[in-house]
Design an enzyme around this catalytic site. Structure first.
Site, short mmCIF file in Angstrom:
data_model
loop_
_atom_site.label_atom_id
_atom_site.label_comp_id
_atom_site.label_asym_id
_atom_site.label_seq_id
_atom_site.Cartn_x
_atom_site.Cartn_y
_atom_site.Cartn_z
N GLY A 51 0.79 -1.19 -0.02
CA GLY A 51 -0.01 0.02 0.02
C GLY A 51 0.66 1.07 0.09
N CYS A 78 5.46 -6.17 1.60
CA CYS A 78 5.67 -4.84 1.42
C CYS A 78 5.07 -3.89 2.67
CB CYS A 78 5.36 -4.12 -0.20
SG CYS A 78 6.24 -2.58 -0.27
N TYR A 79 4.09 -3.03 2.13
CA TYR A 79 3.36 -2.33 3.43
C TYR A 79 3.15 -3.52 4.47
CZ TYR A 79 0.41 0.62 5.91
OH TYR A 79 -0.13 1.22 6.94
N HIS A 165 7.79 -7.79 -4.02
CA HIS A 165 6.47 -8.03 -4.52
C HIS A 165 6.62 -9.28 -5.23
CE1 HIS A 165 4.32 -4.32 -3.31
NE2 HIS A 165 5.73 -3.64 -3.55
N GLU A 167 3.94 -10.76 -6.40
CA GLU A 167 3.03 -11.00 -7.15
C GLU A 167 3.12 -10.36 -8.27
OE1 GLU A 167 3.39 -9.26 -4.59
OE2 GLU A 167 2.22 -7.17 -4.72
N ASP A 223 -18.61 -11.61 -21.67
CA ASP A 223 -19.34 -11.96 -20.19
C ASP A 223 -20.65 -12.53 -20.15
OD1 ASP A 223 -16.78 -10.90 -19.55
OD2 ASP A 223 -17.66 -9.01 -18.97
N LYS A 365 -11.24 -11.80 -15.60
CA LYS A 365 -11.65 -11.93 -16.97
C LYS A 365 -10.95 -13.04 -17.85
CE LYS A 365 -13.59 -9.86 -20.51
NZ LYS A 365 -14.90 -9.05 -20.55
#
Ligand code: XMP
Length: 509
Positions: A51, A78-79, A165, A167, A223, A365
């Site tokens: 964050g 991180c944060y 990070h 991710e 969708d 998605k």
């Protein structure tokens, strides 16, 4: 399942993506979710995201220390790691140098979080604060040249922190680190697969619906198509898909949707409502893009509502709401200015008085695409480029007229056909033609012409928020231009849009 508490990092959704790619179910909730709700969610592990805040500042987002007493493993990223450090009495300070970019991680202990990973690998750092002292009871399990505490662990409790990070794709083995946290440390099983999802959802839909009927607005986009296919799998002909022909669709679009759903999927109650005259009538004389959007939005709802009322015993409305629309992200940005109202046709108002069924609420998605494949939808739908709800109306600059629609439709079909032939369709976010109601002088044969202009637009993008214009091969542009001018009556000039977003937007209106 894993709970991700969001502290506003731009990467939070990626944490969820990476875990789900490893077939581990997870959800993102705001950092201030109450401890009762967390208990009720009953996670096997908790991840605290990154964050933009600084833990030592007043008003910094925090979590209750109680989450460390649930007996559930916690990983701070991180944060999140700085917050753990802060809460346990360590020291976080502003780094003299912001660390941003690649760093080489050296693993000091590979028994859990870094299990099965090499001793050294590259990770992605992005932080302005750093951990100066770890709290009592914690030990480093990896370091980098600039960060002696690149990853830490509590000596007795399952509490972990990483400064990098994992991710983001730039972190080598980042996905493995997250997978290790979920599987090795939390004991999660990789049960999140599309087959399981379909089975579970089909059962749930049947239970919810009973013997009532369900309507849905089917546009032929990814969708709404996946929603229709899933519902049809669950309840067969209790599903009434409604396709509204606004008259603002592309060439052959209505026929192709009809073919797919009526014939291939055998949806007996699929119905087309042709409202093209009504839309055109209402758009007469309207020039302002936002007014056009509003008129189209309202008219769509009106037409859909009327069609829906004629369906017997209809109690539910199925919609293709996706996970990113659902997540209550803790936005730290101020309210942003409305550039375009993006009225999403198909996003229907609550006053319709139907109970909602939103089977894609938990999906990203690419998961929706995977689901569509498993349900047997053709690649042509699954890989379809986005098409805006207001359709060709926002690709005709100014007033919409049927002559303009005819020209744009034909020109657009040529653009798409040639892009597909060149094998570029799947690599491009959106490619289309725009109609400009200006006439310019040209010469064809020995004749002077005074005809309209078509602009070609092709952009690359990840999410539509930013975009770059595509450097299409000259030969391709030449072919498109020649074909449009020769084949589409009323056009004598073709131009290529070389504006990125920002400062341009993808659509011209
Ligand atoms: P812009 O033009 O804002 O477009 O750069 C970003 C993405 O949104 C689509 N778009 C719309 N979609 N209703 C929609 O459903 C709208 O009014 C609308 N306007 C733009 C556009 O096609 C692109 O994918």
């Amino acid at each position: 399942k894993v709970l991700i508490l969001d502290f506003g990092s731009q990467y939070t959704q990626l944490i969820a993506r990476r875990l789900r790619e490893k077939n581990i179910y997870c959800e993102i909730h705001p950092f201030n979710t109450s401890i009762e709700n967390i208990k009720e969610f009953n996670p096997k592990g908790i991840i605290l995201s990154g964050g933009p805040a600084s833990v030592y500042e007043e008003g910094a987002p925090k979590v209750s220390k109680e989450i460390f007493e649930l007996g559930v493993p916690v990983l701070g990223i991180c944060y999140g790691m700085q917050l753990i450090t802060h809460l346990f009495g360590g020291k976080v300070v502003r780094a003299e140098k912001h660390e941003y970019g690649r760093a080489e991680l050296q693993v000091l202990d590979s028994s859990d979080l870094f299990k099965g990973l090499p001793e050294k690998f590259v990770v992605w750092m992005s932080h302005a604060d750093r951990v100066l002292e770890v709290p009592e009871g914690f030990e480093p399990i990896a370091k980098t040249e600039n960060a002696p505490f690149a990853a830490v662990r509590h000596k007795e409790k399952p509490i972990y922190g990483v400064q990098f990070h994992p991710e983001v794709k730039h972190s080598q083995f980042g996905d493995k680190v997250l997978e290790n946290f979920a599987k090795v440390i939390c004991g999660c099983e990789p049960l999140w697969t599309m087959e399981n999802f379909i089975e579970y959802e089909v059962e749930k839909i049947r239970e919810t619906v009973g013997d009532k009927n369900v309507i849905c607005a089917l546009s032929g986009g990814v969708d709404s198509s996946v929603v229709a296919a899933l519902l049809h799998r669950a309840i067969g002909d209790q599903l009434y898909p409604i396709f509204v022909d606004t008259g603002l669709l592309r060439k052959g679009e209505r026929e192709s949707v009809e073919r797919t759903f009526k014939e291939k999927f055998n949806m007996k109650n699929f119905r087309v409502v042709d409202a093209s005259d009504l839309f055109l009538e209402r758009l007469k004389g309207v020039v302002d893009p936002e007014k056009k959007r509003k008129i189209i939005g309202h008219t769509f709802i009106e037409v859909f509502e009327k069609a829906a009322k004629e369906i017997p015993n209809a109690e539910f409305l199925a919609q293709g709401t996706l996970y990113p629309d659902v997540i209550e992200s803790v936005s730290v940005k101020g309210p942003s200015a409305t550039i375009k109202s993006h009225h999403n046709v198909g996003g229907l108002p609550e006053k319709l008085n139907f109970k909602l069924i939103e089977p894609l609420r938990e999906l990203f998605k690419d998961e929706v695409r995977e689901l569509g494949r498993q349900l047997g939808l053709p690649e042509e739908i699954i890989k379809r480029q986005p098409f805006p709800g207001p359709g060709l109306a926002i690709r005709i600059i100014g007033e919409v007229k049927s002559e303009y629609l005819r020209i744009l439709r034909d020109a657009d079909a040529i653009v798409l056909e040639e892009i597909k032939k060149a094998g570029l369709y799947d690599k491009i976010w959106q490619s289309f033609a725009v109609f400009l109601p200006i006439q310019t002088v040209g010469v064809m044969g020995d004749e002077r012409t005074y005809d309209y202009v078509i602009a070609i637009r092709a952009v690359e993008s990840v999410d539509g928020m930013t975009a770059d214009w595509v450097k299409l091969p000259y030969e391709l542009l030449e072919r498109i231009s020649n074909r449009i001018i020769n084949e589409v009556e009323g056009v004598n000039r073709v131009v290529y849009d070389i504006t990125s977003k920002p400062p341009g937007t993808i659509e011209w209106e």
